[in-house]
Motif scaffolding. Structure first.
Motif, PDB file in Angstrom:
ATOM      1  N   VAL A  92       0.878  -1.269   0.067  1.00 29.03           N
ATOM      2  CA  VAL A  92      -0.109   0.014   0.099  1.00 29.03           C
ATOM      3  C   VAL A  92       0.893   1.344  -0.121  1.00 29.03           C
ATOM      4  N   LEU A  93       1.715   1.220   0.964  1.00 24.47           N
ATOM      5  CA  LEU A  93       2.877   2.474   0.818  1.00 24.47           C
ATOM      6  C   LEU A  93       3.573   2.790  -0.541  1.00 24.47           C
ATOM      7  N   VAL A  94       3.882   1.614  -1.199  1.00 20.17           N
ATOM      8  CA  VAL A  94       4.815   1.655  -2.184  1.00 20.17           C
ATOM      9  C   VAL A  94       3.823   2.234  -3.385  1.00 20.17           C
ATOM     10  N   LYS A  95       2.474   1.594  -3.530  1.00 16.12           N
ATOM     11  CA  LYS A  95       1.364   2.139  -4.481  1.00 16.12           C
ATOM     12  C   LYS A  95       1.093   3.574  -4.359  1.00 16.12           C
ATOM     13  N   ALA A  96       1.114   3.897  -3.168  1.00 18.34           N
ATOM     14  CA  ALA A  96       0.858   5.442  -3.121  1.00 18.34           C
ATOM     15  C   ALA A  96       2.195   6.331  -3.363  1.00 18.34           C
ATOM     16  N   ALA A  97       3.255   5.717  -2.940  1.00 17.93           N
ATOM     17  CA  ALA A  97       4.297   6.661  -3.252  1.00 17.93           C
ATOM     18  C   ALA A  97       4.983   6.464  -4.428  1.00 17.93           C
ATOM     19  N   PRO A  99       3.657   4.725  -7.854  1.00 25.75           N
ATOM     20  CA  PRO A  99       2.748   3.625  -8.524  1.00 25.75           C
ATOM     21  C   PRO A  99       3.550   2.836  -9.567  1.00 25.75           C
ATOM     22  N   CYS A 100       4.318   3.644 -10.274  1.00 27.10           N
ATOM     23  CA  CYS A 100       5.145   2.904 -11.518  1.00 27.10           C
ATOM     24  C   CYS A 100       5.786   1.624 -10.968  1.00 27.10           C
ATOM     25  N   LEU A 101       6.522   1.829  -9.908  1.00 27.97           N
ATOM     26  CA  LEU A 101       7.325   0.707  -9.147  1.00 27.97           C
ATOM     27  C   LEU A 101       6.415  -0.408  -8.717  1.00 27.97           C
ATOM     28  N   SER A 120      -0.793  -8.442  -5.193  1.00 24.75           N
ATOM     29  CA  SER A 120      -1.437  -7.172  -5.284  1.00 24.75           C
ATOM     30  C   SER A 120      -1.872  -6.891  -6.643  1.00 24.75           C
ATOM     31  N   VAL A 121      -1.071  -6.991  -7.407  1.00 27.26           N
ATOM     32  CA  VAL A 121      -1.488  -6.635  -9.003  1.00 27.26           C
ATOM     33  C   VAL A 121      -2.199  -7.617  -9.597  1.00 27.26           C
TER      34      VAL A 121
END
Length: 173
Positions: A92-97, A99-101, A120-121
């Protein structure tokens, strides 16, 4: 900000899931025995989340069987491999910060450090395939497959309308 708050609340509910049993009798009223068997393979916190989504839809007089099936099984693809709460927080943190990664790390096999991102994806596609194999209807399968996709513009089909209903409740639950 609202989405972050909802995600935080979901995390707290997942932490406390072991305190509350999941009442699967409501799910049994809406799923065939084959689909109920899939549902029961989900972890307790995911079943509780799915029941909250179902109940919220029922409270607004939504009774489309495909929508209610998708409400209960939209996250069933997560049973394909382990997906622990700390990993969910990281995702969730990476998706918010970044999104491309998030998307890049989530593509490909669910192995190694990328596994939680792949879950997740890719869980919508995995879940849709599982539900289709268990006899789920084509609209329910489509809703599960697309439950993380965002529509551009107004809904064009009845399935799009149902997808928006599912997403709105899923985001709050």
């Amino acid at each position: 900000m609202r989405r972050t708050y909802n995600r935080f609340r979901q995390g707290l509910r997942a932490l406390a899931a072991w305190l509350r049993p999941a009442d699967d009798t409501l799910a049994a009223q809406h799923l065939t025995p084959e689909l109920l068997a899939l549902y029961r393979r989900m972890c307790r916190s995911e079943r509780q989340h799915s029941l909250r989504v179902l109940q919220a839809l029922c409270e607004t007089q939504q009774n489309d069987p495909d929508l209610l099936t998708a409400a209960l099984l939209h996250d069933v693809g997560k049973i394909r491999t382990s997906f622990f709460l700390p990993e969910k927080v990281l995702v969730v943190l990476v998706k918010a910060a970044a999104p491309c990664l998030y998307q890049r790390w989530g593509s490909g096999p669910a192995r190694g450090w990328r596994r939680p991102f792949a879950v997740s994806v890719q869980h919508p596609a995995w879940g849709a395939d599982m539900v289709a194999a268990a006899g789920g209807g084509p609209v329910a399968v489509e809703l599960i497959r697309r439950h993380q996709d965002r529509l551009d513009g107004a809904p064009q089909t009845d399935a799009d309308r149902l997808l928006l209903l599912l997403q709105a409740v899923d985001d709050r639950s």
